[in-house]
Scaffold this motif. Sequence first.
Motif, PDB file in Angstrom:
ATOM      1  N   LEU A   1      11.156  -5.708   1.216  1.00  0.00           N
ATOM      2  CA  LEU A   1      12.154  -4.678   0.900  1.00  0.00           C
ATOM      3  C   LEU A   1      13.584  -5.207   1.011  1.00  0.00           C
ATOM      4  CD1 LEU A   1       9.625  -2.684   1.869  1.00  0.00           C
ATOM      5  CD2 LEU A   1      11.464  -1.032   1.593  1.00  0.00           C
ATOM      6  N   ARG A   2      13.688  -6.440   1.436  1.00  0.00           N
ATOM      7  CA  ARG A   2      14.989  -7.070   1.715  1.00  0.00           C
ATOM      8  C   ARG A   2      15.793  -6.282   2.737  1.00  0.00           C
ATOM      9  NH1 ARG A   2      18.306  -9.420  -3.254  1.00  0.00           N
ATOM     10  NH2 ARG A   2      19.620 -10.358  -1.642  1.00  0.00           N
ATOM     11  N   LEU A   3      15.074  -5.724   3.711  1.00  0.00           N
ATOM     12  CA  LEU A   3      15.754  -5.115   4.852  1.00  0.00           C
ATOM     13  C   LEU A   3      16.188  -6.234   5.785  1.00  0.00           C
ATOM     14  CD1 LEU A   3      13.300  -2.159   5.526  1.00  0.00           C
ATOM     15  CD2 LEU A   3      15.532  -2.073   4.422  1.00  0.00           C
ATOM     16  N   THR A   4      15.530  -7.391   5.617  1.00  0.00           N
ATOM     17  CA  THR A   4      15.950  -8.596   6.316  1.00  0.00           C
ATOM     18  C   THR A   4      15.847  -9.735   5.295  1.00  0.00           C
ATOM     19  OG1 THR A   4      15.505  -9.975   8.238  1.00  0.00           O
ATOM     20  CG2 THR A   4      13.621  -8.958   7.259  1.00  0.00           C
ATOM     21  N   GLU A   5      16.732 -10.706   5.402  1.00  0.00           N
ATOM     22  CA  GLU A   5      16.755 -11.780   4.413  1.00  0.00           C
ATOM     23  C   GLU A   5      15.848 -12.931   4.836  1.00  0.00           C
ATOM     24  OE1 GLU A   5      18.029 -11.794   1.414  1.00  0.00           O
ATOM     25  OE2 GLU A   5      19.025  -9.849   1.611  1.00  0.00           O
ATOM     26  N   ALA A   6      15.107 -13.477   3.895  1.00  0.00           N
ATOM     27  CA  ALA A   6      14.198 -14.578   4.183  1.00  0.00           C
ATOM     28  C   ALA A   6      14.982 -15.854   4.505  1.00  0.00           C
ATOM     29  CB  ALA A   6      13.275 -14.819   2.994  1.00  0.00           C
ATOM     30  N   THR A   7      14.353 -16.741   5.251  1.00  0.00           N
ATOM     31  CA  THR A   7      14.935 -18.050   5.520  1.00  0.00           C
ATOM     32  C   THR A   7      14.668 -18.971   4.330  1.00  0.00           C
ATOM     33  OG1 THR A   7      14.475 -17.712   7.862  1.00  0.00           O
ATOM     34  CG2 THR A   7      14.944 -19.974   7.181  1.00  0.00           C
ATOM     35  N   GLU A   8      13.462 -18.815   3.762  1.00  0.00           N
ATOM     36  CA  GLU A   8      13.048 -19.677   2.649  1.00  0.00           C
ATOM     37  C   GLU A   8      11.944 -18.980   1.880  1.00  0.00           C
ATOM     38  OE1 GLU A   8      12.906 -23.839   4.487  1.00  0.00           O
ATOM     39  OE2 GLU A   8      11.474 -23.957   2.826  1.00  0.00           O
ATOM     40  N   GLY A   9      11.763 -19.387   0.634  1.00  0.00           N
ATOM     41  CA  GLY A   9      10.610 -18.923  -0.136  1.00  0.00           C
ATOM     42  C   GLY A   9      10.976 -17.955  -1.246  1.00  0.00           C
ATOM     43  N   GLU A  10       9.953 -17.582  -2.010  1.00  0.00           N
ATOM     44  CA  GLU A  10      10.158 -16.670  -3.133  1.00  0.00           C
ATOM     45  C   GLU A  10       9.401 -15.370  -2.903  1.00  0.00           C
ATOM     46  OE1 GLU A  10       9.380 -18.466  -7.072  1.00  0.00           O
ATOM     47  OE2 GLU A  10       9.525 -20.370  -6.003  1.00  0.00           O
ATOM     48  N   ILE A  11      10.010 -14.267  -3.351  1.00  0.00           N
ATOM     49  CA  ILE A  11       9.351 -12.963  -3.328  1.00  0.00           C
ATOM     50  C   ILE A  11       9.437 -12.425  -4.751  1.00  0.00           C
ATOM     51  CG2 ILE A  11       9.327 -10.640  -2.349  1.00  0.00           C
ATOM     52  CD1 ILE A  11      11.038 -11.867   0.005  1.00  0.00           C
ATOM     53  N   LEU A  12       8.349 -12.586  -5.495  1.00  0.00           N
ATOM     54  CA  LEU A  12       8.382 -12.164  -6.891  1.00  0.00           C
ATOM     55  C   LEU A  12       7.852 -10.746  -7.020  1.00  0.00           C
ATOM     56  CD1 LEU A  12       6.848 -15.407  -8.468  1.00  0.00           C
ATOM     57  CD2 LEU A  12       9.260 -14.871  -8.102  1.00  0.00           C
ATOM     58  N   PHE A  13       8.652  -9.897  -7.679  1.00  0.00           N
ATOM     59  CA  PHE A  13       8.209  -8.547  -7.993  1.00  0.00           C
ATOM     60  C   PHE A  13       8.164  -8.448  -9.508  1.00  0.00           C
ATOM     61  CE2 PHE A  13       8.403  -4.026  -8.699  1.00  0.00           C
ATOM     62  CZ  PHE A  13       7.537  -3.549  -7.727  1.00  0.00           C
ATOM     63  N   GLU A  14       6.968  -8.204 -10.040  1.00  0.00           N
ATOM     64  CA  GLU A  14       6.765  -8.264 -11.489  1.00  0.00           C
ATOM     65  C   GLU A  14       7.390  -9.540 -12.071  1.00  0.00           C
ATOM     66  OE1 GLU A  14       8.287  -4.394 -12.456  1.00  0.00           O
ATOM     67  OE2 GLU A  14       6.288  -3.503 -12.352  1.00  0.00           O
TER      68      GLU A  14
END
Length: 317
Positions: free
Chosen positions: A56-69
């Motif tokens: 939900l990007r309530l917190t930002e990732a340190t690394e990596g991909e989050i693909l939505f559609e």
Amino acid sequence: MSDAIVEVKHLKKYFQVKNGLLHAVDDVNFVIPKGTTMGLVGESGCGKSTIGRLILRLTEATEGEILFEGQDIRKLNKKDMRQMRQKIQMVFQDPYASLDGRKSVFESIAEPLIVQKVYTQKADLEKRVYELMETAGLAKRLVNSYPHELDGGRRQRVGIARALALNPDFIVLDEPVSALDVSIQAQVLNLMEELQQRFGLTYLFISHDLSVVKHISDQIAVMYLGQIVETASSKELFARPLHPYTQALLSAVPIPSIDYQQERIVLEGDVPSPINPGKGCRFAGRCRYCQEKCRQEAPVLKDQGNGHMAACHFIGK
Ligand SMILES: Nc1ncnc2c1ncn2[C@@H]1O[C@H](COP(=O)(O)OP(=O)(O)OP(=O)(O)O)[C@@H](O)[C@H]1O
Ligand SMILES: [Mg+2]
């Protein structure tokens, strides 16, 4: 199999804490096909909620991909992310904490519709709120009630109605029934399944309890200290748990609801700290099959056939 709606690649979230770097989520990969449910299971502190919050990007990732559609949401600007937020919603464990105690049922459910300026006419807004209440199984008469006047099940239904308000495609359910009485848990789980059918929803269903996710999940991922140690279809995982940690979790599930029966495995040893984890298998200190190799080398997820992946040096040996 249907198309992926969510795909997570090499996702990491490290928190800088006093004693070092806390590896809350440490190189996690998964794919959730559209219209399905992925159960995410593991003990307290293993990183389940952090994964939900990262999506939900309530917190930002340190690394990596989050693909939505297919689109990496980490690369979206504020405006595009606001659009995206309509499609991705979250339901929390404790609706008492997640709902604003000063807001009535009407106000709680109407809020996302007002924020996103969905309706210009008050009558349309009211109509939609009543429709959402009906969808979530809430009687009309509760419209002016406040959270403290509702029981746990109804409060969670308000949380669900609110999550549905903007017609999402994907919902992170973070322990949605853990705070509820057992009798009410089943009702809320049934509602979740019914809504999934009706609206073609995709779920990430977080729970510390395997028996809760068994029926609703198409696939299950088992987490241990920031990593997925085993993943398979729900049926396959219950029939053939391969990782010693999953076997221990399953042995704690009440007998009538499991296919796989064995003596209760009591996990010994302390849960190691996620701060500066060492080089070996993170489960080594509690594993009854642990050998020298496990202390030296971290196992990676390997295909065990039948869509089943597990990370252990000694599977089948
Ligand atoms: N903002 C933060 N700062 C520092 N550490 C954090 C933060 N948020 C989470 N953590 C740590 O990250 C780890 C994973 O936490 P997370 O809440 O994701 O676990 P969980 O699996 O959801 O646990 P639970 O079942 O108790 O809800 C824990 O060690 C937690 O203490
Ligand atoms: Mg949590």
